[in-house]
Scaffold this motif. Structure first.
Motif, short mmCIF file in Angstrom:
data_model
loop_
_atom_site.label_atom_id
_atom_site.label_comp_id
_atom_site.label_asym_id
_atom_site.label_seq_id
_atom_site.Cartn_x
_atom_site.Cartn_y
_atom_site.Cartn_z
N PRO A 196 0.80 -1.22 0.00
CA PRO A 196 0.00 0.00 0.00
C PRO A 196 0.84 1.28 0.00
CG PRO A 196 -0.88 -1.58 1.57
CD PRO A 196 0.42 -2.14 1.09
N GLN A 197 2.02 1.24 0.62
CA GLN A 197 2.84 2.46 0.69
C GLN A 197 3.53 2.80 -0.62
OE1 GLN A 197 3.25 -0.32 2.45
NE2 GLN A 197 5.41 -0.84 2.78
N MET A 198 3.49 1.88 -1.58
CA MET A 198 4.08 2.14 -2.89
C MET A 198 2.98 2.72 -3.78
SD MET A 198 7.02 1.94 -4.43
CE MET A 198 7.87 0.76 -3.37
N PRO A 199 3.04 4.02 -4.14
CA PRO A 199 1.90 4.68 -4.78
C PRO A 199 1.58 4.19 -6.18
CG PRO A 199 3.79 6.16 -4.69
CD PRO A 199 4.14 4.96 -3.87
N VAL A 200 2.59 3.78 -6.96
CA VAL A 200 2.36 3.37 -8.35
C VAL A 200 3.30 2.21 -8.68
CG1 VAL A 200 1.60 5.64 -9.15
CG2 VAL A 200 4.04 5.06 -9.20
N PRO A 201 2.96 1.41 -9.68
CA PRO A 201 3.89 0.37 -10.12
C PRO A 201 5.21 1.00 -10.59
CG PRO A 201 1.70 -0.07 -10.99
CD PRO A 201 1.66 1.31 -10.39
N CYS A 202 6.31 0.34 -10.25
CA CYS A 202 7.61 0.89 -10.61
C CYS A 202 8.70 -0.17 -10.48
CB CYS A 202 7.97 2.10 -9.74
SG CYS A 202 8.14 1.70 -7.99
N TRP A 203 9.82 0.12 -11.10
CA TRP A 203 11.03 -0.69 -10.96
C TRP A 203 11.94 -0.09 -9.91
CZ3 TRP A 203 12.18 -5.38 -12.75
CH2 TRP A 203 11.44 -5.90 -13.83
N GLN A 204 12.60 -0.96 -9.14
CA GLN A 204 13.65 -0.52 -8.21
C GLN A 204 14.90 -1.34 -8.47
OE1 GLN A 204 13.53 0.93 -3.83
NE2 GLN A 204 13.63 -1.29 -3.70
N PHE A 205 16.06 -0.68 -8.33
CA PHE A 205 17.32 -1.32 -8.63
C PHE A 205 18.22 -1.34 -7.39
CE2 PHE A 205 15.69 0.76 -12.47
CZ PHE A 205 15.42 -0.37 -13.21
N TYR A 206 18.92 -2.47 -7.21
CA TYR A 206 19.78 -2.68 -6.04
C TYR A 206 21.24 -2.69 -6.49
CZ TYR A 206 15.67 -4.16 -3.35
OH TYR A 206 14.44 -4.21 -2.71
N PHE A 207 22.06 -1.89 -5.82
CA PHE A 207 23.48 -1.79 -6.15
C PHE A 207 24.29 -2.67 -5.19
CE2 PHE A 207 21.71 2.63 -6.81
CZ PHE A 207 21.40 2.42 -8.14
N ASN A 208 25.26 -3.39 -5.73
CA ASN A 208 26.10 -4.26 -4.91
C ASN A 208 27.06 -3.45 -4.04
OD1 ASN A 208 25.13 -6.76 -5.92
ND2 ASN A 208 26.47 -6.62 -7.70
N TRP A 238 21.89 -9.71 2.14
CA TRP A 238 21.24 -8.70 2.96
C TRP A 238 20.91 -7.49 2.09
CZ3 TRP A 238 20.13 -8.89 8.27
CH2 TRP A 238 20.52 -10.09 8.90
N VAL A 239 19.75 -6.88 2.34
CA VAL A 239 19.33 -5.74 1.55
C VAL A 239 18.86 -4.60 2.45
CG1 VAL A 239 18.61 -7.20 -0.38
CG2 VAL A 239 16.92 -6.50 1.34
N VAL A 240 18.92 -3.40 1.91
CA VAL A 240 18.24 -2.23 2.48
C VAL A 240 17.55 -1.50 1.34
CG1 VAL A 240 19.71 -1.87 4.51
CG2 VAL A 240 20.36 -0.85 2.33
N ASN A 241 16.44 -0.87 1.64
CA ASN A 241 15.77 0.05 0.72
C ASN A 241 15.97 1.46 1.24
OD1 ASN A 241 13.26 -2.41 0.60
ND2 ASN A 241 14.59 -1.92 -1.11
N CYS A 242 16.30 2.36 0.34
CA CYS A 242 16.74 3.69 0.74
C CYS A 242 16.11 4.78 -0.12
CB CYS A 242 18.27 3.80 0.62
SG CYS A 242 19.20 2.47 1.38
N PHE A 249 14.34 6.70 -4.89
CA PHE A 249 14.39 5.40 -4.25
C PHE A 249 15.48 4.54 -4.88
CE2 PHE A 249 10.13 6.85 -3.29
CZ PHE A 249 9.91 6.38 -1.99
N PHE A 250 16.15 3.72 -4.07
CA PHE A 250 17.10 2.75 -4.57
C PHE A 250 17.32 1.69 -3.50
CE2 PHE A 250 19.60 5.69 -2.14
CZ PHE A 250 20.62 4.95 -1.57
N GLY A 251 18.00 0.61 -3.87
CA GLY A 251 18.31 -0.44 -2.92
C GLY A 251 19.78 -0.77 -2.93
#
Length: 257
Positions: A196-208, A238-242, A249-251
């Protein structure tokens, strides 16, 4: 579509403070940044892991600077024929935000969205084709994640357009199913129905990054915000969302602690 499936291969941040974004991400991810000058284009920085480019940072073009569009990371999917794939995306229920056009000395691109509204870009570059970077390559993209309204139909769309295949499905309880997908036989990312907290469909990318706790501290020390994690995910990573200081937004993803 060729026999080889296509995936994301370039990543781009559009921001309202290019200098601050450069300082933040070079510190957090470990990139170096080099200017790329194109005639008539806004300032653009290529971020590199070692001697290989990973993506770019750019300021909002003047025509959209005051539109209220928030800073965001975008991904480019490789296309042999940008015009044909753009038309196919539209015919399959997606939308076209920018028709195919040439970028001098770079290639041909378009800006599109899948049928649920998640935006991505298509690009056929002028330069030699490079093999994909390994998923665990330092400071490269280690994961791609789609927040969808309906991940099952999203997987069907991307499979039809780019040759992706469904992989393992993970039951996350109340959060539903997390569906992994593969590209040319290698796990490449995951899809889930957006919370619910994600307002619209989207892609997110995670950096090593090499260590998640140290990287999370660099985020907050640099003025960013950690909104989720550190959290262990299947496979022991392990991940974080930031959120960066300008609001993008990114991970981050790191090996076992």
């Amino acid at each position: 579509m060729s026999d080889r499936a296509k995936s994301f291969f370039w990543y781009e941040l559009m921001t309202n403070d290019l200098e601050a974004a450069e300082a933040f991400y070079t510190s957090v991810v470990g990139w170096t940044a080099e200017p790329f000058d194109a005639p008539g284009a806004p300032p653009y920085l290529v971020v590199k892991a070692g001697d290989r480019g990973v993506g770019g940072l750019m300021a909002f073009p003047e025509e959209i600077r005051d539109s209220g569009l928030p800073p965001a990371w975008m991904g480019y999917i490789e296309a042999d024929d940008v015009d044909a794939v753009t038309a196919s995306v539209k015919a399959s229920g997606g939308s076209v935000h920018r028709e195919p056009a040439d970028i001098p000395d770079v290639g041909r691109f378009s800006v599109v969205a899948d049928p649920q509204g998640a935006v991505f870009m298509l690009l056929h570059g002028n330069g030699p084709e490079l093999p994909p970077a390994p998923m665990d390559a330092p400071s490269h993209i280690g994961w791609r994640e789609l927040y969808a309204d309906d991940w099952e139909s999203a997987l069907e769309f991307y499979s039809g357009q780019f040759g992706w295949t469904g992989d393992e499905a993970i039951d996350m309880g109340e959060m539903g199913t997390y569906q992994l997908f593969a590209v040319n036989g290698e796990q490449n990312g995951g899809m889930m129905n957006r919370p619910p907290q994600m307002p619209v469909p989207c892609w997110q990318f995670y950096f090593n990054v090499p260590a998640i706790d140290a990287a999370a501290r660099r985020v907050t020390d640099g003025g960013g915000t950690v909104i989720f994690g550190p959290e262990e995910v299947p496979g022991g990573q392990w991940v974080v969302n930031c959120i960066d200081p300008q609001g993008a937004f990114f991970g981050l993803v790191a090996p076992v602690r």
